[in-house]
Design an enzyme around this catalytic site. Structure first.
Site, short mmCIF file in Angstrom:
data_model
loop_
_atom_site.label_atom_id
_atom_site.label_comp_id
_atom_site.label_asym_id
_atom_site.label_seq_id
_atom_site.Cartn_x
_atom_site.Cartn_y
_atom_site.Cartn_z
N CYS A 79 38.55 41.17 85.99
CA CYS A 79 38.28 39.89 85.42
C CYS A 79 39.16 39.51 84.01
O CYS A 79 40.31 40.03 83.99
CB CYS A 79 37.16 39.12 85.50
SG CYS A 79 37.22 37.13 85.35
N LYS A 136 38.40 25.48 85.82
CA LYS A 136 37.90 26.77 86.15
C LYS A 136 37.74 27.28 87.55
O LYS A 136 37.31 26.44 88.33
CB LYS A 136 36.31 26.72 85.31
CG LYS A 136 35.80 28.07 85.45
CD LYS A 136 34.38 28.06 84.71
CE LYS A 136 33.82 29.53 84.69
NZ LYS A 136 32.41 29.69 84.03
N SER A 184 34.91 33.66 88.70
CA SER A 184 34.21 32.65 87.47
C SER A 184 35.37 32.78 86.58
O SER A 184 35.08 33.50 85.63
CB SER A 184 32.84 33.07 87.21
OG SER A 184 32.23 32.47 86.25
N HIS A 198 34.85 39.04 90.58
CA HIS A 198 33.45 39.67 90.02
C HIS A 198 32.74 40.08 91.42
O HIS A 198 31.78 39.68 91.56
CB HIS A 198 32.62 38.50 89.51
CG HIS A 198 33.25 38.20 88.02
ND1 HIS A 198 32.90 39.28 87.02
CD2 HIS A 198 33.75 37.18 87.51
CE1 HIS A 198 33.57 38.83 85.90
NE2 HIS A 198 33.98 37.56 86.33
N GLU A 218 30.90 42.72 91.42
CA GLU A 218 29.70 42.94 90.83
C GLU A 218 28.60 41.89 90.72
O GLU A 218 27.36 42.61 90.58
CB GLU A 218 29.79 43.79 89.56
CG GLU A 218 29.85 42.87 88.38
CD GLU A 218 31.28 42.01 88.24
OE1 GLU A 218 31.37 41.37 87.21
OE2 GLU A 218 32.10 42.22 88.94
N ARG A 275 23.72 26.81 83.36
CA ARG A 275 23.80 26.90 81.83
C ARG A 275 24.84 25.94 81.18
O ARG A 275 24.46 25.33 80.42
CB ARG A 275 24.23 28.33 81.76
CG ARG A 275 24.80 28.42 79.89
CD ARG A 275 25.78 29.82 79.90
NE ARG A 275 27.10 29.22 80.74
CZ ARG A 275 27.71 30.33 81.05
NH1 ARG A 275 27.62 31.83 81.00
NH2 ARG A 275 28.94 30.04 81.70
#
EC number: 2.3.1.46
Length: 309
Positions: free
Chosen positions: A142, A163, A192, A235, A237, A249
């Protein structure tokens, strides 16, 4: 692959609860095996969570992997206890004269920060340049991809207006490449990021082979011909709930985030998401470890013969 970690690392119990094969350092010493030495430069704020995610993907093969965690930011962490950092992380000065079979550089929440304003940018550049002579193969993830493309190829930072957040479909362009061996023709993976990785830019300004792309997310997986550099812009992971945690968040902070694409059932954040990318993530890391690290690294790391210019 049993990962070899300090006995007291929190990830040991966390991963064992998932039936992941973790070998403590004390047990590993009883086996006469030369483990692969993999250095993980963890740039994420929640370091323990990130450790769990990456160690999970490094754990599923018969060879030992000796994990060394690295930090380059000496500022006090708001998300990770100082005791944990002091006990389980090394500083660059501690390992700068050592050689490693593999290096993983994680992402970082710096998508809207100019490179010149990143506090540890000189340290990032130093590690990437150091790896040319001291690491067999490096995997960038990333934001680290964006940093490496700038440092190694002079590509300026490219940022999306909105985003990119969600789980996107990807197309395998080179199914017979070693890094994509066993990949489905199409598969899902989470993203992300604000960083933009247009396929045409990678092709025009680098000699890297693009192995996987996405209509929505751009270039996803690309690598150098000598196998010493690999880049994944998403991502793989991530846990099932990582994108949800980021969404809530930002929502709680009043940022009015968009609901991650193709993630929550019926796009309803009140419904629990499920991971649809886990098998791909495991296969990607197993292929990198096998074909980009194990198959080309010297048995004696003191006899490194880097070919990267």
């Amino acid at each position: 692959m049993p990962i070899r970690v300090p006995d007291e690392l929190p990830a040991v119990n966390f991963l064992r609860n998932e039936n992941v094969f973790v070998m403590t350092s004390s047990r590993a010493k009883t086996q006469e095996i030369r483990p692969l030495k993999v250095l993980v430069l963890n740039l994420m704020p929640k370091k323990i969570e990130t450790e769990n995610q990456f160690l999970r993907l490094l754990s599923n093969s018969p060879l030992q992997i000796d994990i060394q965690l690295l930090r380059i930011d000496s500022r006090e962490s708001k998300n990770t206890p100082a005791e944990h950092l002091n006990n389980f992380y090394c500083d660059f000065d501690d390992i700068q004269n050592d050689n490693f079979d593999g290096l993983i550089v994680t992402g970082a929440p710096l998508g809207l920060v100019d490179f010149c304003d990143v506090v540890y940018w000189p340290q990032i550049a130093r590690v990437i340049e150091w790896a040319k002579e001291h690491v067999t193969s490096t995997l960038f993830v990333c934001w680290a991809v964006q940093a490496a493309l700038n440092i190694l190829y002079g590509i300026p930072k490219m940022t999306r207006k909105e985003k990119l957040s969600g789980v996107y479909s990807h197309q395998t362009l080179q199914p017979h490449a070693l890094l994509t061996r066993g990949f489905d023709e199409t598969f899902l993976a989470p993203h992300s990021r604000y960083a933009d990785f247009p396929v045409d830019v990678i092709r025009q300004y680098t000699d890297l082979d693009i192995l996987v792309e996405s209509e929505q997310a751009g270039a996803y997986l690309f690598a150098s011909k000598d196998k010493r550099l690999a880049f994944v812009t998403g991502h793989p992971e991530y846990d099932a709930l990582t994108l949800a945690g980021e969404f809530f968040r930002d929502y709680d902070a009043g940022l009015d985030p968009a609901v991650p694409v193709n993630y929550f059932p019926d796009d309803n954040p009140e419904l629990a998401p499920k991971a649809s990318w886990r098998s791909h993530g495991h296969l990607l890391f197993v292929n990198w470890l096998n074909y980009y690290v194990y198959q080309i690294t010297p048995y004696d790391l003191r006899r490194m013969n880097p070919t990267l210019d």
